[in-house]
Design an enzyme around this catalytic site. Structure first.
Site: not given
Ligand SMILES: O=C(O)c1ccc(O)c(O)c1
Length: 247
Positions: A112, A151, A161, A164, A166
């Site tokens: 990111y 990642y 993860r 995805h 968001h």
């Molecule tokens: O809520 C979290 O901590 C968190 C961490 C990594 C992510 O990719 C996410 O979407 C949320």
């Protein structure tokens, strides 16, 4: 309230989302929720006129490339180009027009552009990972982007993860906001992801996975995935910020 007809009153229909559609605020295994979930019962704050009539981002403020994340810089980003499209739907399957949809995502290497993300994957100078659009008269939206990479994060040993994107959807005011995540079919990382697996209902969990849409791929240009967002009812999407209502 609907107007009375000759012999009976037609009440608006409201179908509840089945229990288990949304993640519990405290999800075992998803470590950050242990610290941040509310420890006291939730308080309902009634919305005042200013909260439901505040200014909205209208189409006039969208930039030409806000929904094309591959054309926001001088050159194209690295990665697999994809079209992500779908409809924003109400509980009766009707499209919801004129609604702001925003997305944010990691780049093709799973990084990111964010101060908190510093794992050793490269940033892409041609990719910010942020887009927005407004649904058309039938509730349709489209983004052109690149497929995000997986990642690592520190939730548990060797935690990754799944890829995805968001999504955030605004209603008629900035206080009306729903947030969800879209996944890709057949991701091998689902089994070990506590965020994906925090959704109790198996069918609701599957609704977070987009559909590969060969009919919308473009020869020598882009793959395509379809992802509808349903704001209420039996087929409701999974929302991260949806609270269970008290009876
Ligand atoms: O809520 C979290 O901590 C968190 C961490 C990594 C992510 O990719 C996410 O979407 C949320």
């Amino acid at each position: 309230m609907a107007a009375p007809t000759s012999d009976k009153l037609i009440l608006p229909r409201y179908r509840r989302d089945p229990e288990g559609t949304h993640p519990p605020l405290d999800s075992p295994g998803y470590r950050s929720t242990a610290l941040r979930h509310p420890k006291q019962p939730l308080v309902l704050l009634p919305q005042m006129l200013t909260e439901v009539t505040g200014p909205l981002l209208g189409p006039g403020r969208l930039g030409e490339f806000d929904n094309d994340l591959t054309r926001q810089h001088a050159e194209e980003p690295q990665g697999q180009r994809i079209l992500v499209h779908g409809r924003l739907l109400d509980g009766d399957g009707r499209g919801i027009p004129n609604s702001l949809i925003e997305i944010w995502q990691a780049n093709a290497g799973g990084r990111y552009r964010h101060i908190g993300d510093n794992w050793p994957a490269p940033l892409d100078p041609n990719f910010d990972g942020v887009g927005r659009t407004i649904t058309d008269s039938e509730g349709r939206y489209e983004f052109t982007t690149i497929k995000p990479g997986a990642y690592p994060w520190k939730n548990h040993d060797n935690a990754w993860r799944p890829a995805h994107i968001h999504f955030s959807v605004f209603g008629q005011a900035f206080t009306q906001r729903l947030v969800t995540q879209m996944y890709f079919p057949d991701d091998p990382l689902f089994f070990q992801d506590p965020i994906f697996n925090s959704i109790p209902d198996e069918k609701a969990r599957q609704r977070m996975i987009s559909r590969f849409d060969y009919s919308r791929t473009t020869d020598h240009w882009a793959l395509a995935f379809e992802f509808d967002i349903v704001v209420r009812g039996r087929e409701q999407s999974v929302f991260e910020n949806e609270e269970e209502e008290d009876e």
